[in-house]
Design an enzyme around this catalytic site. Structure first.
Site: not given
Ligand code: NAD
Ligand code: UD1
Length: 339
Positions: A124, A148, A152
């Site tokens: 991330s 979190y 990572k």
């Molecule tokens: P998500 O929660 O929708 O998907 C994760 C999946 O993993 C879920 O279906 C959950 O049931 C499963 N899971 C969790 N722990 C498990 C375990 N121990 N064994 C088997 N299954 C398990 O999340 P996502 O948004 O799809 O994110 C996927 C990956 O990307 C994660 O590693 C997350 O940290 C990373 N990531 C997500 C974002 C984001 O904003 N969505 C941003 C940066 C990185």
């Molecule tokens: C968040 C996570 C980051 C993760 C990322 C994934 C935190 C501190 N960081 O980042 O670790 O990788 O999501 O998508 O949670 N905002 C509002 N109102 C809201 C929600 C958000 O104004 O109700 C604003 C925030 O201040 C920010 C922007 O929207 O400026 C995006 O926020 P968000 O979607 O939570 O993502 P990140 O903060 O970038």
């Protein structure tokens, strides 16, 4: 080629399964459904008209993972399974260290045993913490600010040590910026539990009148309109990046790191106004104080991913806002609201 997708029922994993199947890969999913639902498997099949193999279980379970590798002839793995809620990781850090680290260690042990050494890992942009300069390059210092993000970074370090110990491994570490949007079918998308923390899921709840208004966290940042700026990336673009990463790890050995973002930053107000315009809905909002820990501006330099993977994002914020809304409208009656 057969790819094991851990966390394949989740938001990014499900979209990546679609891309894998549409690109001719066989797919095996393992997911414990801690943050997803089993019907996603049928939806992936419906979108792609291809079959996949699903194991309901925990990646931390060594016996189960051993059985999966013994039965399936896996060629490569994409490891999505993790917990991802930043706030919860602050209040319950052990839950995050346990699940995110244990699952990766068990997975890598079993991969080693079965000589499957091709891995794509979901990291991330949160590993960069508060960047000193923009846009963010992969070479920048890493200093995550919450448990979190620390999981990572720890995993990135574990994978690096693993490669140093055995350079037949091939690992792509993908650092995602802010994934939003949904598959254009409206069948799969982001379906968070409870009140969302992230911007786009919150806007969707306001658009469907489940929440009365959006709190905008600060309008006094040094940005175009004072609200926070982020690099939002369409989840389908992001998923296509995984196909390129899989192709890369299948060809090479080594460990490398890639920013997956668009390179464009948009402010909260720009997102709110675009969402309202393309979907013809009103998004009520209030400006409130800054959210602790937030930074003003964060966006990627995605040029290394283009140079090495020949991948770049193609969808803009209109697509992201339209596809997010279309998913929520299509799923409203079928339990989007209450899981
Ligand atoms: P998500 O929660 O929708 O998907 C994760 C999946 O993993 C879920 O279906 C959950 O049931 C499963 N899971 C969790 N722990 C498990 C375990 N121990 N064994 C088997 N299954 C398990 O999340 P996502 O948004 O799809 O994110 C996927 C990956 O990307 C994660 O590693 C997350 O940290 C990373 N990531 C997500 C974002 C984001 O904003 N969505 C941003 C940066 C990185
Ligand atoms: C968040 C996570 C980051 C993760 C990322 C994934 C935190 C501190 N960081 O980042 O670790 O990788 O999501 O998508 O949670 N905002 C509002 N109102 C809201 C929600 C958000 O104004 O109700 C604003 C925030 O201040 C920010 C922007 O929207 O400026 C995006 O926020 P968000 O979607 O939570 O993502 P990140 O903060 O970038």
């Amino acid at each position: 080629m057969k790819v094991l997708v851990t966390g394949g029922c989740g938001y990014i994993g499900s979209h990546t399964c679609v891309e894998l199947l549409e690109n001719g890969y066989e797919v095996v999913v393992v997911d414990n459904l801690s943050n997803s639902k089993k019907d996603v498997v049928d939806k992936i099949k419906k979108i792609t008209k291809h079959d996949l193999t699903f194991y309901q279980g925990d990646v931390c379970n060594l016996t189960l993972m051993d059985q999966i590798f013994a039965k399936e002839k896996i060629d490569a793995v994409i490891h999505f399974a993790a917990y991802k809620a930043v706030g919860e990781s602050v209040t319950n850090p052990l839950k995050y260290y346990q699940n995110n680290l244990d699952s990766t260690i068990v997975l890598c042990e079993v991969m080693s045993k079965y000589n499957v050494k091709k891995l794509v890992f979901s990291s991330s942009a949160t590993v960069y913490g508060n960047p000193k300069k923009l846009p963010i390059k992969e070479s920048f210092a890493l200093s995550p600010t919450n448990p979190y993000g620390k999981t990572k970074l720890m995993i990135e370090n574990i994978l690096k040590d693993l490669y140093i110990s055995d350079n037949t491994w091939s690992i792509a570490v993908l650092r995602y910026f802010n994934p939003v949007g949904a598959h254009e079918s409206g069948l799969i998308g982001e379906d968070p539990n409870g009140i969302p923390n992230n911007l786009m899921p919150y806007i969707m709840k306001v658009a469907t009148n489940e929440l009365p208004y959006l709190n905008i966290f600060g309008d006094d940042y040094d940005t175009i309109d004072g609200t926070g700026v982020r690099d939002y990336i369409h989840v389908v673009d992001l998923s296509k990046g995984h196909i390129k990463a899989i192709e890369k790890v299948l060809q090479d050995t080594g460990i490398d790191y890639y920013n997956l973002g668009t390179g464009c930053g948009y402010s909260v107000l720009e997102i709110v106004n675009t969402f309202a315009k393309v979907n013809n809905v009103k998004i009520n909002y209030k400006i409130v104080s800054r959210r602790p820990g937030d930074i003003a501006c964060c966006y990627a330099d995605p040029s290394y991913a283009y140079e090495k993977l020949k991948w770049r994002a193609t969808k803009g914020i209109e697509d992201m806002c339209r596809d997010s809304y279309s998913f929520v409208m299509k799923n409203k009656e079928h339990g989007y609201k209450n899981k």
